[in-house]
Design a protein around this motif. Structure first.
Motif, PDB file in Angstrom:
ATOM      1  N   ASP A  85      29.888-134.536 -23.447  1.00  2.03           N
ATOM      2  CA  ASP A  85      28.392-134.030 -23.585  1.00  2.03           C
ATOM      3  C   ASP A  85      27.795-134.885 -24.429  1.00  2.03           C
ATOM      4  OD1 ASP A  85      26.072-132.851 -23.874  1.00  2.03           O
ATOM      5  OD2 ASP A  85      27.015-130.793 -23.828  1.00  2.03           O
ATOM      6  N   GLU A 122      35.087-125.834 -20.916  1.00  4.18           N
ATOM      7  CA  GLU A 122      34.222-126.509 -22.010  1.00  4.18           C
ATOM      8  C   GLU A 122      35.277-126.669 -23.151  1.00  4.18           C
ATOM      9  OE1 GLU A 122      29.903-125.670 -22.841  1.00  4.18           O
ATOM     10  OE2 GLU A 122      30.785-124.773 -24.576  1.00  4.18           O
ATOM     11  N   TRP A 141      37.502-135.510 -17.137  1.00  2.92           N
ATOM     12  CA  TRP A 141      36.691-134.995 -18.172  1.00  2.92           C
ATOM     13  C   TRP A 141      35.502-136.131 -18.567  1.00  2.92           C
ATOM     14  CZ3 TRP A 141      36.040-137.830 -22.497  1.00  2.92           C
ATOM     15  CH2 TRP A 141      36.881-139.122 -22.794  1.00  2.92           C
ATOM     16  N   HIS A 174      33.485-131.592 -21.122  1.00  4.27           N
ATOM     17  CA  HIS A 174      33.768-130.647 -19.851  1.00  4.27           C
ATOM     18  C   HIS A 174      34.869-131.280 -19.083  1.00  4.27           C
ATOM     19  CE1 HIS A 174      29.979-128.954 -20.870  1.00  4.27           C
ATOM     20  NE2 HIS A 174      29.160-129.950 -21.243  1.00  4.27           N
ATOM     21  N   VAL A 194      34.838-125.834 -14.477  1.00  4.33           N
ATOM     22  CA  VAL A 194      34.855-126.674 -15.361  1.00  4.33           C
ATOM     23  C   VAL A 194      35.117-125.758 -16.685  1.00  4.33           C
ATOM     24  CG1 VAL A 194      33.273-128.112 -16.826  1.00  4.33           C
ATOM     25  CG2 VAL A 194      33.121-128.034 -14.356  1.00  4.33           C
TER      26      VAL A 194
END
Length: 109
Positions: free
Chosen positions: A35, A59, A32, A50, A57
């Protein structure tokens, strides 16, 4: 004749339910990335992560142990729910996967 059912210790289940999302992802062995451009609108401690899953992927919005999959519009809390959602596991398989990883022993809630 009834079968005796084994159950998981309540302390273990509570530990898994309180586990922060980022710790849970590590315990599950998933890659992971946070962001860095995400700005939370409500809770300042919320982060967007992510998560690499197969060829795609996912989110996630994460605040402590709570998570929300913005694309699937589903959320939950703790490592068990997260494993069940991301890896499509049932409850028993999710708990076993979470507890088979030695990293859990370092988490105390």
């Amino acid at each position: 004749m009834s079968r005796s059912r084994k159950s998981f210790p309540p302390e273990l289940l509570e530990q898994l339910r309180l586990m922060p999302v980022r710790v849970a992802l590590d315990v599950l062995g998933l890659y992971w990335k946070r962001d860095p451009d995400f700005v939370p609108m409500k809770d300042k401690s919320t982060v967007r992560l992510h998560v690499a899953l197969g060829a795609g992927v996912v989110e996630l919005l994460a605040t402590g142990s709570k998570w929300y999959d913005s694309r699937a519009e589903k959320g939950g809390g703790g490592a068990i729910d997260l494993a069940m959602h991301l890896l499509k596991l049932d409850f028993v398989a999710a708990v076993k996967l979470c507890t088979n990883n030695k990293k859990i022993s370092g988490f105390s809630g």
